[in-house]
Design a protein around this motif. Structure first.
Motif: not given
Length: 822
Positions: A474-498
């Motif tokens: 996010a910092r390298r690409e100039g994106l907005k920071p992710l909130s804690r619950d957003a990171v949790a949802r990304v992690i859940e999606h990461g489990a869904r992908l595999v």
């Protein structure tokens, strides 16, 4: 009894935001450490540290797992601690003009040397004419000419003196010099006057004329030699002056290159060649003054002779440079090993060593070269010439196909450059396996494999590391920071992908794309951070963009065009679950599987295979059904049935064995004449003993059937039967989990086909008893009874059983003996 449905907490394993020790990813430090790739990092470190020959690296893994970024970062760290390699230049070889000579110079000195030689040539074009036209040289040249003239005059004077003594004189005729007699008055005697002289006088004059004529002829023959000697002396003078001028011009350059014997040797060769070809050089300079410098200095131009004194700096490294890390994204053969360019001159292609261009191997020499395997293999001759360079440990510049003998002639053959490089190939696993199997050279040259995993354990450490990596992106690409619950949802999606509750994806490209799209949605709302809602919206948008085909299929099912029942019960009919992949989208598609049985010779007909729509894995699954049926119900008697299985309304290929449990249930239902619940769908492979085995795409399959049921209204009797071993792979959508929590839908895990048939029929499957039979009222009892009835009916009709081996009918006693040879 039917198995119990899975509880809601086993359908989706959430990531608790409270377990993440930050409010937003802005609080996390930057992290470049690879996550979940310890095996690959260890292999990379080992390969780059091995100095032995052949320890190049093949980094294998699916696209998007971060192979290239990790390799680049690791190589950059290694290269920073290594000294810069030598510069390489090509110069003209005056002994072998067709074979340019390669010179190695300490790094940072190649380009200054080339620039110094270019300046030397420019200075030479001014200094040489000036030195040769100087007053001192003109006086010395004039003195040599006067010396020649004096010598000629003295020689002619001697001849003239001898002629005068004998009353002869030299006369100039159109054909040259000749002797003529003189009269008493000192005038040349004409022909008549000479004939009037006394005979003795005439004879004496003739003898004297002949003798002096011979002396004159000898003198005339000597004069060209004297002129040549004078010209040689003039040229020697000019050579001496030119050599002194060149020595003066090269004085500083030779002092600067005093520690490089090869360079000093080349400078001496340049001086000698200029001195030997001084007239050609001066003539070219005179003719080139009338043309632009760019045209005059091209091959074939007036100043072309000066091109051989230039230096082609092929590879240059600035002072302070470390070992290079070169990533070649277009690895054609010329881009790898270099190329020789040509210029057109009056319809002909002309080349010299100044037109030699470097390749990626030259630029990476002394460091590291990163290539994508499929690109190297896709370009003709690139792979062969790369292997040849690594095996020979030298870079030889040749036109494509030269090494294979496809080009009969070669204008230039540049001297090979020693090669010292570590090559890293990036590619898919299948490319690595194919090369390992079919290319012996590959195993010798790429002895180390860095196997990048597509998944990693869902441990607290990996979860925190993944969160840090998301914040870094996010910092390298100039994106907005992710909130804690957003990171949790990304992690859940990461489990869904595999498809694994206990794993996380390492496919960072997918997660990075999700972050970018969620950042865009957050920007539309002027949000300061990316929240869970933005991640959810981005995920839904990804699906919606490629959801047209799935929606059309569901519409056809809802409209009744494609027949899928979600209520009631039918004999020999079951809802199977398939999965379709179109591009990057994956979705489940229910399919009606039907079975019909009749009396026959033990044939189990796979209609899909019969019409060439069934793949080998699907056919394998159907053959397993036949083996299961024979082993369970026909140990002592032959099967006397003919059954057919088909995917209804299937218009394309069917592959995979994930429907074999559903097909077996349809077969058992048709034999037992027991209806199967149509509100249930089933997926899973099966083995010959009836154990249900795990399959892929379980989440998409469940959701595909759920969408059909939800569109028609959830009754509470609907659900999906899955292999029990697939329970850990469930990461279902929130609406599916909510419906299961409310009792409107259910996921039934089964371990055997008996559990599956009990769940579908509500009847006990029945276990084999000591007498070999099955309990009354069980499905297996009904199947056994139906098979026995078919067998009896067949014997009643024919009085015999078929003998497939001999093609004739057997009597009852022969049949019993064939069934039990012992």
């Amino acid at each position: 009894m039917p198995v119990s449905p899975l509880p809601p907490d086993r359908l989706y394993v959430a990531c608790d935001p409270a377990d993440l020790p930050f409010a937003t990813t802005a609080e996390l430090p930057d992290s470049d450490a690879p996550v979940g790739q310890d095996r690959a990092v260890a292999a990379l470190t080992f390969a780059m540290g091995m100095a032995a020959e052949g320890y190049n690296l093949f980094a294998l893994g699916i696209q998007g797992t971060g192979k290239e970024s990790l390799v680049r970062r690791h190589l950059a760290e290694l290269a920073a601690a290594m000294p810069g390699p030598d510069d390489w230049c090509y110069v003209h070889d005056f002994a072998q003009p067709h074979r340019p000579r390669a010179l190695s110079l300490p790094h940072g000195r190649g380009r200054p040397f080339a620039q110094a030689m270019a300046a030397l040539i420019e200075d030479m074009t001014v200094a040489l004419p000036r030195a040769l036209d100087s007053e001192a040289v003109a006086h010395r040249r004039q003195a040599l000419e006067q010396e020649l003239k004096a010598r000629q005059e003295a020689a002619f004077g001697d001849v003239q003196k001898a002629a005068t003594e004998h009353h002869l004189t030299l006369v100039r005729l159109s054909s040259g010099l000749a002797l003529a007699p003189l009269g008493e008055d000192g005038e040349v005697l004409a022909g008549d006057a000479f004939q009037k002289l006394p005979e003795a006088r005439r004879e004496a004059l003739k003898r004297d004329m002949a003798r002096l004529q011979e002396q004159l002829d000898h003198l005339l023959r000597q004069m060209p030699r004297w002129e040549r000697d004078t010209r040689r002396k003039v040229r020697a003078l000019e050579r001496q002056v030119a050599a002194e001028a060149l020595d003066h011009l090269m004085e500083d350059l030779k002092a600067e290159m005093a520690d490089l014997p090869q360079v000093l040797e080349h400078l001496d060769a340049v001086t000698a060649d200029i001195v030997d070809n001084l007239r050609e050089v001066l003539r070219g300079e005179a003719e080139g003054e009338a043309l632009p410098a760019a045209l005059a200095s091209q091959p074939g131009g007036p100043l072309a002779a000066l091109r051989r004194y230039r230096v082609n700096c092929l590879v240059h490294h600035a002072d302070g440079d470390t070992a290079p890390v070169v990533v070649e994204d277009h690895p054609t053969q010329p881009n790898l090993v270099g190329r020789l360019e040509h210029l057109q001159h009056f319809g002909a292609l002309i080349a010299d060593f100044n037109l030699i261009k470097p390749g990626a191997l030259h630029r990476a020499n002394g460091g590291f070269l990163v290539l994508e395997a499929h690109k190297v293999l896709a370009h003709p001759f690139a792979w062969q010439d790369l292997k040849r360079a690594l095996k020979a440990r030298e870079i030889r510049i040749e036109p494509p196909g030269q090494a294979s003998g496809l080009l009969p002639t070669l204008s230039l053959d540049p001297q090979a450059i020693p090669l010292r490089v570590k090559v890293v190939l990036l590619g898919e696993p299948m490319i690595f396996y194919l090369l390992s199997e079919h290319d012996p050279d590959f195993r010798e040259l790429f002895k180390v494999a860095a196997d990048f995993d597509y998944r990693m354990a869902r441990s607290p450490a990996n979860t925190r590391a993944l969160a840090g990596l998301l914040g870094t992106i996010a910092r390298r690409e100039g994106l907005k920071p992710l909130s804690r619950d957003a990171v949790a949802r990304v992690i859940e999606h990461g489990a869904r992908l595999v498809e694994d509750q206990g794993k996380l994806t390492t496919h960072m490209a997918s997660l990075a794309d999700l972050m970018r799209e969620a950042d865009h949605l957050a920007g539309l709302e002027n949000a300061a951070t990316v929240g869970q809602a933005h991640i959810e919206a981005a995920l839904k948008a990804q699906i919606a963009r490629l959801d047209r085909v799935r929606e059309h299929i569901q519409e056809e099912i809802e409209e009744g065009t494609v027949l899928i029942a979600t209520s009631g019960a039918e004999v020999g009919q079951v809802n199977g679950l398939t999965v379709m992949q179109l591009g990057t989208t994956l979705f489940g598609r229910p399919a009606r599987i039907s079975c019909r049985v009749r009396m026959g010779r033990g044939e189990l007909i796979d209609i899909e295979r019969e019409v060439d729509l069934g793949g080998p894995l699907h056919s394998k699954g159907v053959m397993i059904l036949s083996a299961f049926l024979a082993a369970r119900f026909a140990e002592d008697t032959p099967l006397s049935l003919s059954a057919s299985l088909v995917f209804e309304q299937s218009h394309g290929p069917i592959e995979g064995d994930s429907a074999s449990t559903a097909e077996l249930c349809a077969l058992l239902s048709a034999l037992a004449e027991v209806p199967l619940a149509q509100g249930l769908a089933i997926t899973g492979a099966v083995d010959q003993t009836g154990r249900v085995q795990a399959i892929g795409g379980v989440n998409e399959k469940i959701e595909g059937f759920f969408d059909i049921c939800a569109a028609r209204g959830l009754s509470g009797d609907q659900g999906v039967i899955i292999p029990a071993s697939n329970a850990r792979h469930l990461m279902l959508r929130a609406d599916v989990v909510e419906a299961c929590r409310d009792g409107r839908f259910a996921i039934h895990p089964v371990e055997t086909v008996d559990q599956a048939i009990e769940t579908l029929t509500g009847l006990p499957a029945g276990e084999r008893q000591d007498d070999g039979g099955y309990p009354a009222g069980s499905v297996n009892r009904k199947v056994a009874a139906r098979l026995a009835a078919l067998h009896r009916r067949q014997r009643q009709l024919y009085g015999e059983a078929p003998d497939p081996a001999r093609g004739r009918r057997l009597g009852p006693r022969e049949e019993d003996k064939a069934a039990d040879p012992g």
